[in-house]
Design a protein around this motif. Structure first.
Motif: not given
Length: 391
Positions: A1-17, A166-173
């Protein structure tokens, strides 16, 4: 199953979660959810805002109805850090770029100038738009980075260690037009930048603790200061500010070694296997060394802007020239380590400011960036987001 990676915390998970956050609006039956501090978001990033509650739903859907109040919400959040995910997350490319470097290599200045150029000159060249995905990104870039550097001509303070703040990344589209057999269509990608402190790369313990996101990165920009190598220091112009030495500082080779070890470990690579994550090794502050280069050096030339594509001939010329310089700078082992461990890497030489700063201030002529976009464009080409050509 393909996993996604959060662009803020970099943890991975399935889309349904993917979770949903209640809209906070009054539902059809007149009920409204109270606002409280999200403890998960607070523990991860120190955010204390009072927010509606989160709840589980089918993360593959773009919206969900909160059973408690009946209100429909479009706010999807990461199941690990509870950050609100960008619009269309999971439906478009999500490319995480780790930007790292040794202490005093100029990472924050470089990131600020790079993003500024991507929003303006480089963006026009590629007919691209680059938009912040959240209020934190919009406010931090404008107020913390761009305002001080561009309006006050002041260099930013040293980045605090991720262990101390506690640092947050900068996220761009990023949206770019792509022309194909069926005509022109928009190609979107989400890019996450995280500005690590140099201290986070000076020991194995701090690397493991504070830069775990490297294991989730699709590409790495490693910024190194050539003035931290003895051979380059001897070629610097007079009155050039030199980086510190001693405790808290380290050689570019040692920094690269620790990053490489971490990438090998997180990738579970055995002996003889190469790291697949492409790494752009960029040498900053090249303006301090310009007088030592021959007039025809590719490092003195402007990058080709004739076409909205990566010029491979130019990129390769820069790579080979920097590799030759490393031998003169007593840094030949950097290339040897990269060749032995990475499937794809390239050298770059750039100047974020265009001149040596004085007393913590930008030079009087203002910011005149030179080739700052090269590493980022190389990675976008590796991701097949932009095309390439040969001049």
């Amino acid at each position: 199953m393909a996993t996604l990676v959060c662009p803020y915390c970099y943890d991975s998970f399935a889309e349904k979660r993917i979770l949903f956050r209640c809209s906070g609006l009054i539902g059809p039956a007149g009920k409204k959810c109270p606002l409280t501090r999200d403890t998960v978001l607070f523990d991860r990033f120190g955010i204390q805002d009072a927010l509606p509650t989160t709840f589980a739903g089918n993360g593959r859907h773009r919206n969900a109805v909160h059973e408690l109040c009946g209100a429909r919400t479009h706010h999807r959040v990461c199941p690990f850090c509870h950050s609100r995910l960008p619009v269309d997350f999971g439906k478009i490319d999500n490319r995480l770029i780790a930007m790292i470097g040794a202490k005093e290599s100029g990472k924050t200045v470089y990131m600020t100038v790079l993003l500024h150029e991507l929003m303006h000159g480089v963006g026009r060249r590629f007919d691209a738009s680059m938009n912040g995905c959240d209020d934190h990104t919009l406010n931090q870039f404008t107020q913390r980075f761009e305002h001080g550097l561009y309006e006050q001509s002041a260099l930013p303070a040293t980045t605090k260690s991720a262990g101390a703040e506690q640092m947050q990344p900068l996220v761009y589209r990023v949206s770019l037009p792509r022309r194909g057999l069926l005509g022109e269509r928009e190609r979107h990608t989400i890019t996450s930048f995280f500005d690590t402190a140099g201290e986070d790369l000076t020991s194995r313990a701090s690397v493991d603790l504070n830069t775990r996101y490297l294991g989730s990165a699709d590409g790495v920009i490693l910024l190194l200061d050539p003035l931290q190598m003895r051979g380059a220091r001897d070629r610097a112009g007079p009155d050039t500010p030199m980086p510190g030495t001693g405790a808290g500082f380290d050689s570019p080779f040692n920094v690269l070694t620790r990053v490489t070890d971490l990438l090998r470990e997180t990738g579970g690579l055995g002996p003889g296997k190469k790291i697949k994550t492409p790494i752009a090794v960029a040498f900053s502050k090249m303006d301090a060394l310009w007088d030592s280069f021959e007039p025809d050096s590719p490092l003195l030339q402007e990058a080709s802007a004739a076409r909205p594509a990566l010029d491979l001939s130019d990129t390769e010329a820069v790579h080979e020239h920097v590799r030759a310089l490393l031998e003169e700078w007593d840094g030949g082992q950097i290339d040897q380590l990269l060749r032995a461990n990475y499937a794809a890497y390239s050298f770059f030489g750039l100047s974020a400011l265009g001149a040596v700063p004085r007393n913590g201030k930008v030079a009087g002529d203002g910011i005149r960036p030179h080739r700052v976009e090269d590493p980022y464009l190389w990675l976008l080409n590796r991701f097949d987001v932009i095309a390439n050509h040969r001049s």
